[in-house]
Motif scaffolding. Structure first.
Motif, PDB file in Angstrom:
ATOM      1  N   PHE A  12      72.619  -7.019 -49.186  1.00 14.51           N
ATOM      2  CA  PHE A  12      71.901  -5.890 -48.605  1.00 14.51           C
ATOM      3  C   PHE A  12      70.393  -6.103 -48.715  1.00 14.51           C
ATOM      4  N   LYS A  13      69.925  -6.563 -49.863  1.00 14.36           N
ATOM      5  CA  LYS A  13      68.487  -6.834 -50.039  1.00 14.36           C
ATOM      6  C   LYS A  13      68.017  -7.880 -49.040  1.00 14.36           C
ATOM      7  N   GLU A  14      68.821  -8.906 -48.829  1.00 13.37           N
ATOM      8  CA  GLU A  14      68.447  -9.955 -47.885  1.00 13.37           C
ATOM      9  C   GLU A  14      68.372  -9.403 -46.465  1.00 13.37           C
ATOM     10  N   PHE A  15      69.331  -8.530 -46.115  1.00 11.54           N
ATOM     11  CA  PHE A  15      69.332  -7.918 -44.784  1.00 11.54           C
ATOM     12  C   PHE A  15      68.086  -7.060 -44.577  1.00 11.54           C
ATOM     13  N   VAL A  16      67.763  -6.235 -45.574  1.00 14.11           N
ATOM     14  CA  VAL A  16      66.612  -5.344 -45.463  1.00 14.11           C
ATOM     15  C   VAL A  16      65.312  -6.137 -45.461  1.00 14.11           C
ATOM     16  N   ALA A  17      65.272  -7.226 -46.199  1.00  6.95           N
ATOM     17  CA  ALA A  17      64.039  -7.992 -46.338  1.00  6.95           C
ATOM     18  C   ALA A  17      63.717  -8.827 -45.102  1.00  6.95           C
ATOM     19  N   ARG A  18      64.662  -8.962 -44.184  1.00  6.45           N
ATOM     20  CA  ARG A  18      64.359  -9.713 -42.963  1.00  6.45           C
ATOM     21  C   ARG A  18      63.212  -9.054 -42.233  1.00  6.45           C
ATOM     22  N   GLY A  19      62.262  -9.828 -41.813  1.00  6.43           N
ATOM     23  CA  GLY A  19      61.064  -9.291 -41.180  1.00  6.43           C
ATOM     24  C   GLY A  19      61.333  -8.531 -39.902  1.00  6.43           C
ATOM     25  N   ASN A  20      62.219  -9.056 -39.048  1.00  5.95           N
ATOM     26  CA  ASN A  20      62.424  -8.404 -37.757  1.00  5.95           C
ATOM     27  C   ASN A  20      63.125  -7.059 -37.901  1.00  5.95           C
ATOM     28  N   VAL A  21      64.003  -6.891 -38.883  1.00  8.22           N
ATOM     29  CA  VAL A  21      64.684  -5.611 -39.090  1.00  8.22           C
ATOM     30  C   VAL A  21      63.670  -4.566 -39.545  1.00  8.22           C
ATOM     31  N   VAL A  22      62.832  -4.930 -40.485  1.00  6.46           N
ATOM     32  CA  VAL A  22      61.825  -3.998 -41.004  1.00  6.46           C
ATOM     33  C   VAL A  22      60.815  -3.649 -39.920  1.00  6.46           C
ATOM     34  N   ASP A  23      60.352  -4.640 -39.179  1.00  2.00           N
ATOM     35  CA  ASP A  23      59.377  -4.391 -38.114  1.00  2.00           C
ATOM     36  C   ASP A  23      59.937  -3.460 -37.047  1.00  2.00           C
ATOM     37  N   MET A  24      61.197  -3.671 -36.680  1.00  4.75           N
ATOM     38  CA  MET A  24      61.808  -2.811 -35.667  1.00  4.75           C
ATOM     39  C   MET A  24      61.925  -1.373 -36.177  1.00  4.75           C
ATOM     40  N   ALA A  25      62.360  -1.215 -37.419  1.00  4.71           N
ATOM     41  CA  ALA A  25      62.502   0.133 -37.981  1.00  4.71           C
ATOM     42  C   ALA A  25      61.149   0.837 -38.066  1.00  4.71           C
ATOM     43  N   VAL A  26      60.137   0.130 -38.498  1.00  7.98           N
ATOM     44  CA  VAL A  26      58.800   0.710 -38.596  1.00  7.98           C
ATOM     45  C   VAL A  26      58.296   1.105 -37.209  1.00  7.98           C
ATOM     46  N   MET A  80      56.305   1.780 -48.255  1.00  9.72           N
ATOM     47  CA  MET A  80      57.634   1.175 -48.223  1.00  9.72           C
ATOM     48  C   MET A  80      57.562  -0.285 -47.790  1.00  9.72           C
ATOM     49  N   VAL A  81      56.791  -0.569 -46.767  1.00 12.08           N
ATOM     50  CA  VAL A  81      56.669  -1.950 -46.291  1.00 12.08           C
ATOM     51  C   VAL A  81      56.017  -2.822 -47.354  1.00 12.08           C
ATOM     52  N   LYS A  82      55.036  -2.263 -48.058  1.00  9.36           N
ATOM     53  CA  LYS A  82      54.387  -3.016 -49.138  1.00  9.36           C
ATOM     54  C   LYS A  82      55.408  -3.355 -50.227  1.00  9.36           C
ATOM     55  N   GLY A  83      56.279  -2.407 -50.571  1.00  9.56           N
ATOM     56  CA  GLY A  83      57.334  -2.656 -51.559  1.00  9.56           C
ATOM     57  C   GLY A  83      58.334  -3.686 -51.069  1.00  9.56           C
ATOM     58  N   ILE A  84      58.695  -3.599 -49.785  1.00  7.52           N
ATOM     59  CA  ILE A  84      59.631  -4.575 -49.222  1.00  7.52           C
ATOM     60  C   ILE A  84      59.011  -5.965 -49.220  1.00  7.52           C
ATOM     61  N   ASN A  85      57.725  -6.054 -48.885  1.00  3.81           N
ATOM     62  CA  ASN A  85      57.050  -7.362 -48.907  1.00  3.81           C
ATOM     63  C   ASN A  85      56.993  -7.927 -50.316  1.00  3.81           C
ATOM     64  N   ALA A  86      56.774  -7.074 -51.320  1.00  2.67           N
ATOM     65  CA  ALA A  86      56.763  -7.543 -52.708  1.00  2.67           C
ATOM     66  C   ALA A  86      58.151  -8.038 -53.099  1.00  2.67           C
ATOM     67  N   MET A  87      59.183  -7.308 -52.671  1.00  2.89           N
ATOM     68  CA  MET A  87      60.547  -7.736 -52.968  1.00  2.89           C
ATOM     69  C   MET A  87      60.850  -9.061 -52.268  1.00  2.89           C
ATOM     70  N   ARG A  88      60.390  -9.196 -51.020  1.00  2.54           N
ATOM     71  CA  ARG A  88      60.609 -10.435 -50.281  1.00  2.54           C
ATOM     72  C   ARG A  88      59.908 -11.612 -50.960  1.00  2.54           C
ATOM     73  N   ALA A  89      58.683 -11.393 -51.443  1.00  6.35           N
ATOM     74  CA  ALA A  89      57.953 -12.458 -52.138  1.00  6.35           C
ATOM     75  C   ALA A  89      58.669 -12.855 -53.422  1.00  6.35           C
ATOM     76  N   LYS A  90      59.196 -11.858 -54.121  1.00  8.24           N
ATOM     77  CA  LYS A  90      59.927 -12.136 -55.353  1.00  8.24           C
ATOM     78  C   LYS A  90      61.197 -12.940 -55.061  1.00  8.24           C
ATOM     79  N   MET A  91      61.887 -12.575 -53.987  1.00  2.61           N
ATOM     80  CA  MET A  91      63.102 -13.306 -53.604  1.00  2.61           C
ATOM     81  C   MET A  91      62.765 -14.730 -53.181  1.00  2.61           C
ATOM     82  N   ASP A  92      61.677 -14.900 -52.425  1.00  5.22           N
ATOM     83  CA  ASP A  92      61.275 -16.244 -52.000  1.00  5.22           C
ATOM     84  C   ASP A  92      60.921 -17.110 -53.200  1.00  5.22           C
ATOM     85  N   LYS A  93      60.215 -16.528 -54.168  1.00 11.72           N
ATOM     86  CA  LYS A  93      59.836 -17.276 -55.363  1.00 11.72           C
ATOM     87  C   LYS A  93      61.077 -17.681 -56.142  1.00 11.72           C
TER      88      LYS A  93
END
Length: 145
Positions: free
Chosen positions: A7-21, A103-116
């Motif tokens: 679920f985190k991976e799905f939400v962290a995808r850039g295109n899903v977040v951008d579309m929702a925003v 929310m987007v800032k939090g998602i980006n932080a989560m995405r950076a943490k996952m990438d690391k």
């Protein structure tokens, strides 16, 4: 726990977040445009129309001109310029935009943490000293031959 990771991976995808925003901000901006048209432009046009109708009817008579200056003649029942409603729409939009930004800032932080975390998992572990020594000996023997 695997379900949550997916679920985190799905939400962290850039295109899903951008579309929702885009959908949420577009909907909120629609309320600003609707308020502008309904609360400001339409009443102003109605007032302008009444001004021209009253001005044309009173073109020849001086007493009618005095009536034109009376503020009661300017009022149209059920029509008012609602600046407060328009400002409220703008404030609501700004609050929503700020919440989405957080929310987007939090998602980006989560995405950076996952990438690391993925980079750390993907990086090969440092070889022990004895393996390095054996590799150096092998390379030296290859050079001799």
């Amino acid at each position: 726990m695997k379900f949550m990771d997916e679920f985190k991976e799905f939400v962290a995808r850039g295109n899903v977040v951008d579309m929702a925003v885009g959908i949420v901000v577009g909907g909120a901006f629609t309320s600003i445009v609707t308020s502008l048209v309904d609360d400001i432009i339409t009443p102003a046009l109605a007032l302008l129309g009444k001004l021209f109708r009253s001005g044309a009817a009173a073109a020849g008579a001086a007493e009618e001109t005095d009536k034109l200056m009376d503020m009661q003649n300017w009022m149209i029942p059920g029509t008012a310029i609602k600046i407060g409603s328009f400002i409220q729409s703008i404030i609501s939009f700004l609050i929503l935009a700020f919440v989405i930004f957080c929310m987007v800032k939090g998602i980006n932080a989560m995405r950076a943490k996952m990438d690391k975390k993925q980079e750390e998992e993907a990086a090969p572990a440092e070889a022990p000293a004895d393996i390095k020594l054996l590799e150096e000996i092998r390379d030296a023997l290859v050079k001799k031959n």
